[in-house]
Design an enzyme around this catalytic site. Structure first.
Site, mmCIF file in Angstrom:
data_model
loop_
_atom_site.group_PDB
_atom_site.id
_atom_site.type_symbol
_atom_site.label_atom_id
_atom_site.label_comp_id
_atom_site.label_asym_id
_atom_site.label_seq_id
_atom_site.Cartn_x
_atom_site.Cartn_y
_atom_site.Cartn_z
ATOM 1 C CB SER A 167 -0.965 -0.048 1.185
ATOM 2 O OG SER A 167 -1.982 0.911 1.067
ATOM 3 C CG HIS A 376 -5.830 -2.453 1.274
ATOM 4 N ND1 HIS A 376 -5.391 -2.048 0.025
ATOM 5 C CD2 HIS A 376 -5.158 -1.677 2.160
ATOM 6 C CE1 HIS A 376 -4.508 -1.086 0.155
ATOM 7 N NE2 HIS A 376 -4.338 -0.839 1.435
#
Length: 402
Positions: A167, A376
Protein backbone atom coordinates in the site's frame (compact mmCIF):
# COMPACT_ATOMS: atom_id res chain seq x y z
CA UNK A 1 -3.80 2.79 2.92
CA UNK A 2 -6.58 2.37 5.45
CA UNK A 3 -10.18 3.46 5.87
CA UNK A 4 -11.83 6.39 7.62
CA UNK A 5 -10.14 8.44 10.34
CA UNK A 6 -13.01 7.65 12.71
CA UNK A 7 -12.32 3.94 12.46
CA UNK A 8 -8.61 4.56 12.95
CA UNK A 9 -9.26 6.40 16.19
CA UNK A 10 -11.43 3.56 17.49
CA UNK A 11 -8.81 0.96 16.70
CA UNK A 12 -6.04 3.06 18.22
CA UNK A 13 -7.99 3.29 21.47
CA UNK A 14 -8.71 -0.43 21.39
CA UNK A 15 -5.14 -1.45 20.69
CA UNK A 16 -3.42 0.89 23.10
CA UNK A 17 -6.13 0.60 25.71
CA UNK A 18 -6.27 -3.17 25.82
CA UNK A 19 -2.57 -3.78 26.11
CA UNK A 20 -1.05 -0.63 27.59
CA UNK A 21 1.15 -0.69 24.52
CA UNK A 22 3.71 1.95 25.51
CA UNK A 23 6.92 0.43 24.10
CA UNK A 24 6.07 -1.09 20.70
CA UNK A 25 9.73 -1.52 19.81
CA UNK A 26 10.00 -4.17 22.51
CA UNK A 27 6.86 -5.83 21.20
CA UNK A 28 8.44 -6.42 17.79
CA UNK A 29 11.59 -7.79 19.36
CA UNK A 30 9.77 -10.00 21.84
CA UNK A 31 7.40 -11.47 19.28
CA UNK A 32 10.08 -12.24 16.69
CA UNK A 33 12.62 -13.58 19.16
CA UNK A 34 9.97 -15.76 20.82
CA UNK A 35 9.95 -17.79 17.58
CA UNK A 36 13.71 -18.23 17.64
CA UNK A 37 14.66 -15.49 15.17
CA UNK A 38 17.33 -12.85 15.89
CA UNK A 39 16.47 -9.15 15.76
CA UNK A 40 18.37 -5.90 15.64
CA UNK A 41 17.24 -2.27 15.92
CA UNK A 42 19.05 0.34 13.84
CA UNK A 43 18.60 4.11 13.92
CA UNK A 44 18.77 5.83 10.53
CA UNK A 45 18.88 9.61 10.13
CA UNK A 46 17.32 11.23 7.06
CA UNK A 47 18.70 14.25 5.20
CA UNK A 48 16.07 16.45 6.85
CA UNK A 49 16.78 15.25 10.40
CA UNK A 50 14.15 12.57 11.12
CA UNK A 51 15.36 9.57 13.13
CA UNK A 52 13.96 6.24 11.97
CA UNK A 53 14.03 2.91 13.77
CA UNK A 54 14.63 0.13 11.28
CA UNK A 55 14.23 -3.49 12.41
CA UNK A 56 16.40 -6.28 11.10
CA UNK A 57 15.95 -10.06 11.01
CA UNK A 58 19.40 -10.99 9.67
CA UNK A 59 18.99 -14.76 9.34
CA UNK A 60 16.54 -17.57 9.84
CA UNK A 61 15.48 -19.80 12.69
CA UNK A 62 17.56 -22.77 11.58
CA UNK A 63 20.66 -20.95 10.41
CA UNK A 64 23.79 -22.75 11.55
CA UNK A 65 26.18 -19.95 10.62
CA UNK A 66 24.40 -17.37 12.81
CA UNK A 67 25.57 -14.74 10.34
CA UNK A 68 23.52 -12.32 8.23
CA UNK A 69 22.09 -13.87 5.08
CA UNK A 70 23.56 -12.93 1.73
CA UNK A 71 20.62 -11.16 0.12
CA UNK A 72 19.26 -7.95 1.72
CA UNK A 73 15.58 -7.09 1.28
CA UNK A 74 13.66 -4.08 2.60
CA UNK A 75 9.97 -4.29 3.59
CA UNK A 76 7.89 -1.11 3.79
CA UNK A 77 4.48 -0.77 5.49
CA UNK A 78 1.25 1.03 4.64
CA UNK A 79 -0.47 4.12 6.02
CA UNK A 80 -0.94 3.95 9.81
CA UNK A 81 1.10 0.75 9.77
CA UNK A 82 4.54 -0.22 11.03
CA UNK A 83 7.00 -3.09 10.85
CA UNK A 84 4.76 -5.10 13.19
CA UNK A 85 2.13 -5.50 10.47
CA UNK A 86 4.32 -8.11 8.85
CA UNK A 87 4.92 -10.41 11.85
CA UNK A 88 1.28 -11.25 12.64
CA UNK A 89 1.03 -14.67 10.99
CA UNK A 90 3.98 -16.39 12.64
CA UNK A 91 6.95 -18.27 11.12
CA UNK A 92 5.11 -20.32 8.49
CA UNK A 93 3.24 -17.38 6.95
CA UNK A 94 4.57 -13.96 7.92
CA UNK A 95 6.97 -12.52 5.38
CA UNK A 96 9.99 -11.60 7.58
CA UNK A 97 10.28 -15.16 8.90
CA UNK A 98 9.72 -16.76 5.51
CA UNK A 99 12.29 -14.53 3.83
CA UNK A 100 14.87 -15.07 6.59
CA UNK A 101 14.43 -18.82 6.25
CA UNK A 102 14.99 -18.55 2.49
CA UNK A 103 18.34 -16.81 2.70
CA UNK A 104 17.33 -13.14 2.92
CA UNK A 105 18.65 -10.48 5.28
CA UNK A 106 15.38 -8.74 6.17
CA UNK A 107 15.09 -5.03 7.02
CA UNK A 108 11.73 -3.55 8.03
CA UNK A 109 11.05 0.18 7.69
CA UNK A 110 9.19 2.38 10.15
CA UNK A 111 8.38 5.65 8.39
CA UNK A 112 8.65 9.06 10.04
CA UNK A 113 5.72 9.74 12.34
CA UNK A 114 5.12 6.11 13.30
CA UNK A 115 5.42 5.23 16.97
CA UNK A 116 8.88 3.78 16.23
CA UNK A 117 10.12 6.85 14.37
CA UNK A 118 8.45 9.74 16.19
CA UNK A 119 11.78 11.51 16.53
CA UNK A 120 13.80 14.29 14.94
CA UNK A 121 17.28 15.70 15.45
CA UNK A 122 15.99 19.16 16.49
CA UNK A 123 12.15 19.09 16.43
CA UNK A 124 9.87 17.80 19.17
CA UNK A 125 6.73 16.05 17.79
CA UNK A 126 4.61 17.41 20.66
CA UNK A 127 6.06 20.92 21.03
CA UNK A 128 6.97 21.67 17.40
CA UNK A 129 3.91 20.03 15.88
CA UNK A 130 3.37 22.37 12.93
CA UNK A 131 6.95 21.81 11.75
CA UNK A 132 7.51 18.17 12.75
CA UNK A 133 4.29 16.86 11.14
CA UNK A 134 4.39 18.94 7.96
CA UNK A 135 5.09 16.03 5.64
CA UNK A 136 3.13 13.62 3.48
CA UNK A 137 4.25 10.35 1.96
CA UNK A 138 6.14 12.47 -0.59
CA UNK A 139 8.83 13.22 2.01
CA UNK A 140 8.93 9.56 3.04
CA UNK A 141 9.75 8.67 -0.56
CA UNK A 142 12.22 11.50 -1.09
CA UNK A 143 14.06 11.23 2.25
CA UNK A 144 13.20 8.13 4.32
CA UNK A 145 13.59 5.39 1.72
CA UNK A 146 16.87 6.68 0.26
CA UNK A 147 18.30 6.97 3.78
CA UNK A 148 17.28 3.39 4.65
CA UNK A 149 18.55 2.00 1.33
CA UNK A 150 21.94 3.69 1.71
CA UNK A 151 22.20 2.49 5.30
CA UNK A 152 21.38 -1.12 4.41
CA UNK A 153 23.79 -1.18 1.48
CA UNK A 154 26.53 0.29 3.64
CA UNK A 155 26.03 -2.29 6.40
CA UNK A 156 25.71 -5.25 4.03
CA UNK A 157 28.33 -4.03 1.55
CA UNK A 158 26.05 -4.92 -1.34
CA UNK A 159 25.39 -2.88 -4.50
CA UNK A 160 21.64 -3.59 -4.64
CA UNK A 161 18.77 -4.41 -2.35
CA UNK A 162 15.36 -5.91 -3.15
CA UNK A 163 12.27 -4.02 -1.99
CA UNK A 164 8.79 -5.14 -0.92
CA UNK A 165 6.05 -2.61 -0.24
CA UNK A 166 2.45 -2.80 0.87
CA UNK A 167 0.00 0.00 0.00
CA UNK A 168 1.68 3.28 1.09
CA UNK A 169 4.92 1.32 1.10
CA UNK A 170 4.56 1.15 -2.69
CA UNK A 171 3.45 4.79 -3.03
CA UNK A 172 6.64 6.00 -1.39
CA UNK A 173 8.73 3.74 -3.62
CA UNK A 174 7.17 5.23 -6.75
CA UNK A 175 7.86 8.72 -5.36
CA UNK A 176 11.49 7.80 -4.78
CA UNK A 177 11.89 6.29 -8.24
CA UNK A 178 10.42 9.39 -9.86
CA UNK A 179 12.07 12.06 -7.68
CA UNK A 180 15.37 10.34 -6.86
CA UNK A 181 16.02 8.33 -10.06
CA UNK A 182 19.60 7.59 -9.05
CA UNK A 183 18.17 5.07 -6.58
CA UNK A 184 16.73 2.89 -9.33
CA UNK A 185 20.20 1.45 -9.85
CA UNK A 186 20.27 0.34 -6.20
CA UNK A 187 17.15 -1.84 -6.52
CA UNK A 188 17.24 -5.46 -7.64
CA UNK A 189 13.47 -5.77 -7.93
CA UNK A 190 10.50 -4.06 -6.29
CA UNK A 191 7.42 -6.12 -5.39
CA UNK A 192 4.31 -4.00 -4.80
CA UNK A 193 1.39 -5.52 -2.88
CA UNK A 194 -1.85 -3.54 -3.22
CA UNK A 195 0.13 -0.87 -5.10
CA UNK A 196 -1.24 2.62 -4.39
CA UNK A 197 -0.63 5.31 -6.98
CA UNK A 198 -3.76 5.82 -9.03
CA UNK A 199 -6.89 5.80 -6.83
CA UNK A 200 -9.59 7.28 -9.02
CA UNK A 201 -11.63 4.04 -8.96
CA UNK A 202 -11.41 3.56 -5.17
CA UNK A 203 -14.65 2.06 -3.81
CA UNK A 204 -14.36 2.58 -0.06
CA UNK A 205 -17.47 4.68 0.76
CA UNK A 206 -15.98 6.45 3.79
CA UNK A 207 -12.93 7.62 1.84
CA UNK A 208 -15.13 8.59 -1.10
CA UNK A 209 -17.21 10.74 1.25
CA UNK A 210 -14.32 12.63 2.84
CA UNK A 211 -11.86 12.86 -0.08
CA UNK A 212 -13.43 15.78 -2.03
CA UNK A 213 -13.28 17.91 1.13
CA UNK A 214 -9.52 17.69 1.53
CA UNK A 215 -9.00 21.48 1.39
CA UNK A 216 -11.55 22.07 4.14
CA UNK A 217 -10.15 19.19 6.21
CA UNK A 218 -6.63 20.61 5.96
CA UNK A 219 -7.82 24.06 7.05
CA UNK A 220 -9.78 22.52 9.91
CA UNK A 221 -6.85 20.42 11.11
CA UNK A 222 -4.45 23.36 10.98
CA UNK A 223 -6.88 25.71 12.75
CA UNK A 224 -7.32 23.13 15.52
CA UNK A 225 -3.56 22.45 15.51
CA UNK A 226 -4.16 18.76 14.89
CA UNK A 227 -1.29 17.52 12.79
CA UNK A 228 -0.96 13.90 13.92
CA UNK A 229 -3.53 11.58 12.37
CA UNK A 230 -4.30 10.09 15.77
CA UNK A 231 -3.44 12.73 18.37
CA UNK A 232 -1.33 11.45 21.23
CA UNK A 233 -3.87 12.45 23.89
CA UNK A 234 -6.33 9.90 22.49
CA UNK A 235 -3.83 7.16 23.23
CA UNK A 236 -3.43 8.07 26.90
CA UNK A 237 -7.02 8.59 28.00
CA UNK A 238 -7.48 6.23 30.95
CA UNK A 239 -11.28 6.15 30.71
CA UNK A 240 -11.15 5.08 27.08
CA UNK A 241 -8.53 2.49 27.92
CA UNK A 242 -10.76 0.98 30.58
CA UNK A 243 -13.74 0.80 28.22
CA UNK A 244 -11.72 -0.77 25.43
CA UNK A 245 -10.20 -3.29 27.84
CA UNK A 246 -13.68 -4.48 28.78
CA UNK A 247 -14.63 -4.84 25.11
CA UNK A 248 -11.51 -6.56 23.83
CA UNK A 249 -10.28 -9.01 26.44
CA UNK A 250 -9.79 -12.46 24.92
CA UNK A 251 -12.68 -13.96 26.87
CA UNK A 252 -14.98 -10.94 26.49
CA UNK A 253 -18.31 -11.64 24.72
CA UNK A 254 -17.84 -8.38 22.79
CA UNK A 255 -14.40 -9.30 21.48
CA UNK A 256 -15.76 -9.54 17.93
CA UNK A 257 -16.13 -5.76 18.00
CA UNK A 258 -12.36 -5.52 17.61
CA UNK A 259 -12.50 -7.73 14.54
CA UNK A 260 -15.44 -5.81 13.05
CA UNK A 261 -13.70 -2.46 13.50
CA UNK A 262 -10.61 -3.82 11.79
CA UNK A 263 -12.76 -5.01 8.91
CA UNK A 264 -14.43 -1.60 8.56
CA UNK A 265 -11.12 0.19 8.83
CA UNK A 266 -8.74 -1.83 6.73
CA UNK A 267 -10.59 -4.28 4.53
CA UNK A 268 -9.71 -7.91 4.98
CA UNK A 269 -11.41 -11.23 4.23
CA UNK A 270 -13.01 -12.60 7.43
CA UNK A 271 -12.29 -16.20 6.43
CA UNK A 272 -8.62 -15.35 5.99
CA UNK A 273 -8.09 -14.04 9.53
CA UNK A 274 -7.36 -16.49 12.31
CA UNK A 275 -9.36 -15.48 15.43
CA UNK A 276 -6.27 -16.12 17.53
CA UNK A 277 -4.35 -13.42 15.66
CA UNK A 278 -6.85 -10.64 16.43
CA UNK A 279 -5.20 -9.92 19.78
CA UNK A 280 -1.79 -9.53 18.14
CA UNK A 281 -3.24 -7.36 15.38
CA UNK A 282 -4.80 -4.88 17.78
CA UNK A 283 -1.83 -5.00 20.17
CA UNK A 284 0.47 -3.80 17.41
CA UNK A 285 -2.13 -1.19 16.61
CA UNK A 286 -1.96 1.86 14.31
CA UNK A 287 1.57 3.04 13.75
CA UNK A 288 0.94 6.77 13.59
CA UNK A 289 1.08 9.23 10.69
CA UNK A 290 0.71 12.86 9.67
CA UNK A 291 -2.68 14.21 8.63
CA UNK A 292 -1.02 15.35 5.40
CA UNK A 293 -0.45 11.73 4.39
CA UNK A 294 -4.18 11.02 4.47
CA UNK A 295 -4.96 14.34 2.77
CA UNK A 296 -2.47 13.58 0.00
CA UNK A 297 -4.28 10.30 -0.67
CA UNK A 298 -7.58 12.19 -0.71
CA UNK A 299 -6.16 14.32 -3.52
CA UNK A 300 -5.30 11.20 -5.53
CA UNK A 301 -8.82 9.86 -5.06
CA UNK A 302 -10.39 13.16 -6.10
CA UNK A 303 -8.21 13.80 -9.15
CA UNK A 304 -7.57 10.24 -10.32
CA UNK A 305 -3.96 11.27 -10.92
CA UNK A 306 -0.64 10.49 -9.18
CA UNK A 307 0.31 14.02 -8.21
CA UNK A 308 2.42 15.92 -5.71
CA UNK A 309 0.73 17.52 -2.71
CA UNK A 310 -1.70 20.31 -3.50
CA UNK A 311 -0.81 23.11 -1.07
CA UNK A 312 -3.05 25.69 -2.77
CA UNK A 313 -2.29 27.99 -5.71
CA UNK A 314 0.12 30.37 -3.93
CA UNK A 315 2.19 27.69 -2.21
CA UNK A 316 2.13 25.49 -5.33
CA UNK A 317 3.57 28.35 -7.36
CA UNK A 318 6.46 28.66 -4.92
CA UNK A 319 7.12 24.93 -4.77
CA UNK A 320 6.36 23.79 -8.31
CA UNK A 321 6.39 26.99 -10.40
CA UNK A 322 2.80 26.12 -11.22
CA UNK A 323 -0.54 26.82 -9.55
CA UNK A 324 -1.41 23.13 -9.80
CA UNK A 325 0.67 20.23 -8.44
CA UNK A 326 2.54 18.29 -11.13
CA UNK A 327 2.30 14.55 -11.72
CA UNK A 328 5.13 12.23 -10.76
CA UNK A 329 7.22 11.16 -13.74
CA UNK A 330 6.94 7.40 -14.11
CA UNK A 331 9.48 7.42 -16.94
CA UNK A 332 12.15 7.90 -14.27
CA UNK A 333 11.23 4.62 -12.54
CA UNK A 334 13.63 2.21 -14.23
CA UNK A 335 13.69 -0.43 -11.47
CA UNK A 336 12.12 -3.82 -12.27
CA UNK A 337 8.64 -3.76 -10.70
CA UNK A 338 6.23 -6.62 -9.93
CA UNK A 339 2.63 -5.85 -8.96
CA UNK A 340 0.19 -7.91 -6.86
CA UNK A 341 -3.45 -7.03 -6.23
CA UNK A 342 -6.66 -8.51 -4.84
CA UNK A 343 -9.96 -8.75 -6.70
CA UNK A 344 -11.99 -7.53 -3.70
CA UNK A 345 -9.75 -4.67 -2.62
CA UNK A 346 -12.02 -1.63 -2.36
CA UNK A 347 -9.09 0.75 -1.83
CA UNK A 348 -6.66 -0.36 -4.55
CA UNK A 349 -8.94 -1.59 -7.32
CA UNK A 350 -8.17 -3.73 -10.34
CA UNK A 351 -8.90 -0.77 -12.63
CA UNK A 352 -6.35 1.46 -10.91
CA UNK A 353 -3.67 -1.23 -10.80
CA UNK A 354 -4.14 -1.78 -14.52
CA UNK A 355 -3.65 1.96 -15.10
CA UNK A 356 -0.50 1.87 -12.97
CA UNK A 357 0.85 -1.08 -14.96
CA UNK A 358 0.68 0.90 -18.20
CA UNK A 359 2.84 3.66 -16.67
CA UNK A 360 5.73 1.49 -15.46
CA UNK A 361 8.65 1.26 -17.91
CA UNK A 362 10.02 -2.00 -16.47
CA UNK A 363 7.05 -4.12 -15.32
CA UNK A 364 8.27 -7.70 -14.82
CA UNK A 365 5.22 -9.36 -13.24
CA UNK A 366 1.48 -8.58 -12.95
CA UNK A 367 -0.39 -10.86 -10.57
CA UNK A 368 -3.98 -11.04 -9.41
CA UNK A 369 -4.28 -13.18 -6.29
CA UNK A 370 -6.40 -16.18 -7.38
CA UNK A 371 -8.79 -15.88 -4.44
CA UNK A 372 -11.97 -14.02 -5.29
CA UNK A 373 -12.46 -12.19 -1.98
CA UNK A 374 -8.79 -11.24 -1.41
CA UNK A 375 -8.68 -7.69 -0.04
CA UNK A 376 -6.35 -4.93 1.08
CA UNK A 377 -4.94 -6.19 4.38
CA UNK A 378 -4.92 -9.83 3.35
CA UNK A 379 -1.43 -9.19 1.99
CA UNK A 380 -0.15 -8.90 5.56
CA UNK A 381 -2.71 -10.76 7.73
CA UNK A 382 -4.24 -13.63 5.71
CA UNK A 383 -3.80 -17.20 6.86
CA UNK A 384 -3.18 -18.35 3.27
CA UNK A 385 -0.31 -15.96 2.60
CA UNK A 386 2.06 -18.81 1.86
CA UNK A 387 -0.24 -20.27 -0.78
CA UNK A 388 -1.33 -17.08 -2.54
CA UNK A 389 1.48 -14.55 -2.02
CA UNK A 390 4.72 -15.87 -0.56
CA UNK A 391 5.41 -18.57 -3.16
CA UNK A 392 4.98 -16.14 -6.01
CA UNK A 393 7.02 -13.48 -4.25
CA UNK A 394 9.91 -15.86 -3.56
CA UNK A 395 10.03 -16.88 -7.21
CA UNK A 396 10.23 -13.22 -8.26
CA UNK A 397 12.99 -12.42 -5.77
CA UNK A 398 15.02 -15.46 -6.80
CA UNK A 399 15.19 -14.19 -10.40
CA UNK A 400 16.90 -11.01 -9.22
CA UNK A 401 19.42 -12.39 -6.73
CA UNK A 402 22.94 -11.06 -7.15
Amino acid sequence: MLGSCAALVVVSVISYGTHGFETPKQNFTNVVESFGYPTEVHEVETEDGYLLNVFRVPYGQKSEAKQPNEYPVIINHGLMGSAENFIIGGPKKALPYVLADHGYDVWLCNARGTHHSRKHRTLDPDKDMAKFWRFSWHEIGVYDLPAVIDYVLNITQKSKVNFIGHSQGTTTFFVMGAERPEYNDKIGVMVGMAPSAFLGHLKDPSIRFFAPNYRYLQSLAESLQVYELIPKFLLSNEALRSISKILCEEDAPTRNICSNVLLAMAGYTPGQIDPDTITLIVSTGPGGASVYQALHYAQLVTTGRFIKYDWGSKENLKRYNSTKPPEYNFNNIKSPVALMYGESDIVVTKEDVEILATHLPNLVDFYKVPYESWSHMDFVWAKDLDKYVNKRLLRILKKFRE
